[in-house]
Scaffold this active site. Structure first.
Site, mmCIF file in Angstrom:
data_model
loop_
_atom_site.group_PDB
_atom_site.id
_atom_site.type_symbol
_atom_site.label_atom_id
_atom_site.label_comp_id
_atom_site.label_asym_id
_atom_site.label_seq_id
_atom_site.Cartn_x
_atom_site.Cartn_y
_atom_site.Cartn_z
ATOM 1 N N SER A 1 44.317 8.752 91.646
ATOM 2 C CA SER A 1 44.602 7.772 92.712
ATOM 3 C C SER A 1 43.634 7.924 93.887
ATOM 4 C CB SER A 1 46.049 7.891 93.184
ATOM 5 O OG SER A 1 46.358 9.225 93.530
ATOM 6 N N HIS B 1 48.744 20.904 85.186
ATOM 7 C CA HIS B 1 47.912 20.299 86.222
ATOM 8 C C HIS B 1 46.444 20.493 85.876
ATOM 9 C CE1 HIS B 1 46.393 19.162 90.197
ATOM 10 N NE2 HIS B 1 47.551 18.542 90.321
HETATM 11 N N1 HAX Z 1 53.154 19.421 78.123
HETATM 12 C C1 HAX Z 1 52.563 19.484 76.912
HETATM 13 N N2 HAX Z 1 51.242 19.630 76.730
HETATM 14 C C2 HAX Z 1 50.498 19.748 77.840
HETATM 15 C C3 HAX Z 1 51.037 19.746 79.131
HETATM 16 C C4 HAX Z 1 52.423 19.539 79.248
HETATM 17 N N3 HAX Z 1 53.034 19.446 80.443
HETATM 18 N N4 HAX Z 1 50.045 19.904 80.038
HETATM 19 C C5 HAX Z 1 48.901 19.990 79.322
HETATM 20 N N5 HAX Z 1 49.180 19.898 77.997
HETATM 21 C C6 HAX Z 1 48.227 19.841 76.890
HETATM 22 C C7 HAX Z 1 47.284 18.667 77.113
HETATM 23 O O1 HAX Z 1 47.874 17.446 76.682
HETATM 24 C C8 HAX Z 1 46.087 19.095 76.299
HETATM 25 O O2 HAX Z 1 46.373 18.835 74.951
HETATM 26 P P1 HAX Z 1 45.216 18.335 73.935
HETATM 27 O O3 HAX Z 1 44.260 19.496 73.867
HETATM 28 O O4 HAX Z 1 45.957 18.066 72.676
HETATM 29 O O5 HAX Z 1 44.600 17.121 74.551
HETATM 30 C C9 HAX Z 1 46.062 20.590 76.523
HETATM 31 O O6 HAX Z 1 47.387 20.970 76.933
HETATM 32 C C10 HAX Z 1 45.089 21.045 77.592
HETATM 33 O O7 HAX Z 1 45.355 20.315 78.774
HETATM 34 P P2 HAX Z 1 45.061 20.966 80.209
HETATM 35 O O8 HAX Z 1 43.608 21.234 80.294
HETATM 36 O O9 HAX Z 1 45.992 22.079 80.486
HETATM 37 O O10 HAX Z 1 45.497 19.787 81.185
HETATM 38 P P3 HAX Z 1 44.673 18.506 81.632
HETATM 39 O O11 HAX Z 1 43.852 18.862 82.809
HETATM 40 O O12 HAX Z 1 43.972 17.891 80.480
HETATM 41 O O13 HAX Z 1 45.852 17.512 82.028
HETATM 42 C C11 HAX Z 1 47.873 16.881 83.021
HETATM 43 C C12 HAX Z 1 46.604 17.696 83.170
HETATM 44 C C13 HAX Z 1 48.606 16.870 84.351
HETATM 45 C C14 HAX Z 1 47.509 15.452 82.652
HETATM 46 C C15 HAX Z 1 48.755 17.535 81.933
HETATM 47 O O14 HAX Z 1 49.120 18.830 82.324
HETATM 48 C C16 HAX Z 1 49.990 16.721 81.612
HETATM 49 O O15 HAX Z 1 49.908 15.798 80.784
HETATM 50 N N6 HAX Z 1 51.186 17.027 82.236
HETATM 51 C C17 HAX Z 1 52.376 16.260 82.040
HETATM 52 C C18 HAX Z 1 52.327 14.970 82.854
HETATM 53 C C19 HAX Z 1 52.421 15.266 84.327
HETATM 54 O O16 HAX Z 1 53.280 16.014 84.806
HETATM 55 N N7 HAX Z 1 51.533 14.651 85.123
HETATM 56 C C20 HAX Z 1 51.523 14.802 86.578
HETATM 57 C C21 HAX Z 1 50.477 15.784 87.059
HETATM 58 C C22 HAX Z 1 50.441 15.957 88.565
HETATM 59 C C23 HAX Z 1 50.051 14.672 89.192
HETATM 60 O O17 HAX Z 1 48.958 14.167 89.082
HETATM 61 N N8 HAX Z 1 50.995 14.068 89.819
HETATM 62 O O18 HAX Z 1 50.834 12.799 90.192
#
Ligand code: HAX
Length: 444
Positions: free
Chosen positions: A240, A317
């Protein structure tokens, strides 16, 4: 006493030569290098953006203008008897970089009072949305509808020197922030309360007036202030904040930039996660027939979600590697006000079991809860049960950070953002060259 805009002008005069000196004398200094993994991995960790309004440390969490969140909550002035500070004080801190006095906050409150009235046509546009439209879609469109009010767009069309871009941007930003609670509460009334709107109370601050227009008694005013402050800024790289900055870098005005920011926030991996958390929690509650689950039952639910290939909303995160202090501050508030409530007990149990499971699962780099793991539970407890609306609340907060950044982007005359892309062929070629170079170096 100089008002907010005069103070801002003085600060801009101090900051401009610092930026100019970096550009003129140090443009060749290397800050960071980019790897194939970073390019193909969503640009994680690349240091290529600049903001002085907040900085996110992976272990410590966010600092606003150098202050940790507990410091921000302790130092910013509060309304009499309130637990959370004035949102207007945060706006002062973002723009000026200093903790305001009570008088300085009152000056900002006055500024917002003058700018609150929402033109009739915005209500009309909201009224025309077809049923089942998501509140974030309506929110984004309502903000964009206001674009015809933009001072910046008018001044730019009339011919404006670049050094003066920040001034009409400031006017647009304050005008928009003042109106966001009106827009959001009308969307809420329209979608969930038969359009019955509560008139704004001119005697109240932004957070207090928001609670009043939602029709929810104290301490919801504190929940609102806390929510807007905690969601306002998280440095520049999140979807955002980055979208707001990127769109603004084309000199699109504040309305266009903030509307785009809202669209970015509406994705489930970002701001929409707060509604997803509550949806997921309620599925669990239904499964448990609303009794408090045992640790084993809750563990099973988390594993079932992961085994179905879905993410645990509210956990993980892209930058943080510890429990988000924004989660902890909301948890402190909840422990004080709603510790006995089932929804808190579910959130609490999930906090106990989920990090270990995510670690055992072995994918997420950060197994800890983020801001979204708690915000919806507070809203639910105080009666905002329509969880599709939660990201709109996030959007009001985030708009404050995005607007402050847009003003400073213009003040420091940051250019159009335009990074360079390459092809996979090119990347493979770069990899081959790097391999050859390293094998030649190991032979010699
Ligand atoms: N549950 C399950 N799997 C998860 C996870 C979770 N909460 N968080 C990360 N992973 C997985 C990712 O999907 C990724 O899987 P793949 O290799 O299969 O693609 C792997 O772990 C590595 O990811 P990462 O490097 O730890 O995390 P990213 O930087 O790629 O993504 C996210 C960060 C926030 C998008 C991710 O942790 C997520 O999807 N969390 C759940 C959704 C969420 O809570 N989003 C809000 C985040 C905070 C925010 O921006 N608020 O607005």
């Amino acid at each position: 006493m100089p008002n907010l805009k005069q103070k801002l002008r003085e600060k801009i005069d101090i900051w401009r030569p610092r930026v100019a000196r970096l550009i003129q004398e140090h443009s060749d200094v290397v800050v960071d290098q980019v790897t194939v993994g970073q390019i193909l991995g969503g640009m994680r960790g690349i240091k290529c953006l600049v903001t002085d309004i907040s900085y996110l440390d992976p272990m410590e969490g966010i600092r606003y203008r150098g202050f940790t969140l507990p410091e921000v909550f302790a130092k910013l002035p509060k309304p009499r008897g309130a637990e959370s500070p004035y949102v207007e004080g945060l706006i002062y801190l973002f723009l000026i970089g200093e903790i305001p006095t009570v008088e300085e906050v009152e000056d900002v409150i006055d500024e917002f009072h003058k700018r609150r009235i929402l033109p009739r046509y915005v209500y009309d546009v909201i009224d025309q949305f077809p049923c089942c439209s998501h509140p974030m879609t309506i929110f984004s469109a309502a903000v964009m509808t206001l674009q015809r009010e933009s001072f910046f767009a008018k001044k730019y069309a009339a011919g404006l020197n670049k050094t003066g871009f920040w001034d009409p941007t400031y006017e647009d930003a304050l005008n928009l922030i003042a109106k966001l609670p009106e827009i959001a509460t009308y969307i809420y009334a329209k979608l969930y309360r038969d359009g019955k709107r509560i008139q704004s109370n001119p005697g109240l601050d932004l957070g207090g007036n928001f609670a009043h227009m939602m029709g929810i008694p104290r301490p919801y005013d504190d929940v609102a202030r806390m929510h807007f402050i905690l969601h306002s800024d998280h440095e520049s790289g999140n979807v955002s904040a980055h979208t707001g900055h990127l769109v603004g870098s084309s000199l699109a005005d504040v309305y266009l930039s903030v509307s785009s920011m809202i669209n970015g926030l509406a994705g489930p991996l970002h701001g929409l996660a707060n509604q997803e958390v509550l949806r997921w929690l309620h599925e669990l509650m239904d499964r448990m027939d609303h009794k408090i689950p045992t640790e084993d039952e809750i563990k099973q639910y988390v594993w079932d979600t992961l085994n179905a290939g879905m993410v645990i909303p509210g956990y993980g995160h892209a930058v943080l590697r510890k429990t988000d202090p924004r989660f902890l501050l909301q948890r402190d508030f909840a422990m004080k006000h709603m510790a006995g409530d089932p929804i808190f007990q579910y959130v609490d149990l999930l906090y106990k079991v989920t990090p270990d499971i995510l670690m055992e699962h072995g994918k997420a780099k950060n197994p800890w809860p983020n801001v979204d793991a708690h915000s919806g539970a507070l809203q639910w407890y105080y009666g905002v049960r329509e969880y599709d609306f939660y990201t709109v609340l996030f959007g009001i907060g985030r708009a404050i950070g995005v607007c402050a950044n847009l003003i400073w982007d213009r003040a420091l005359m940051y250019p159009l953002e335009r990074p360079k892309s390459i092809t996979i062929d090119m990347m493979e070629e770069i990899v081959e060259k790097a391999k050859k170079k390293s094998s030649m170096e190991s032979v010699s």
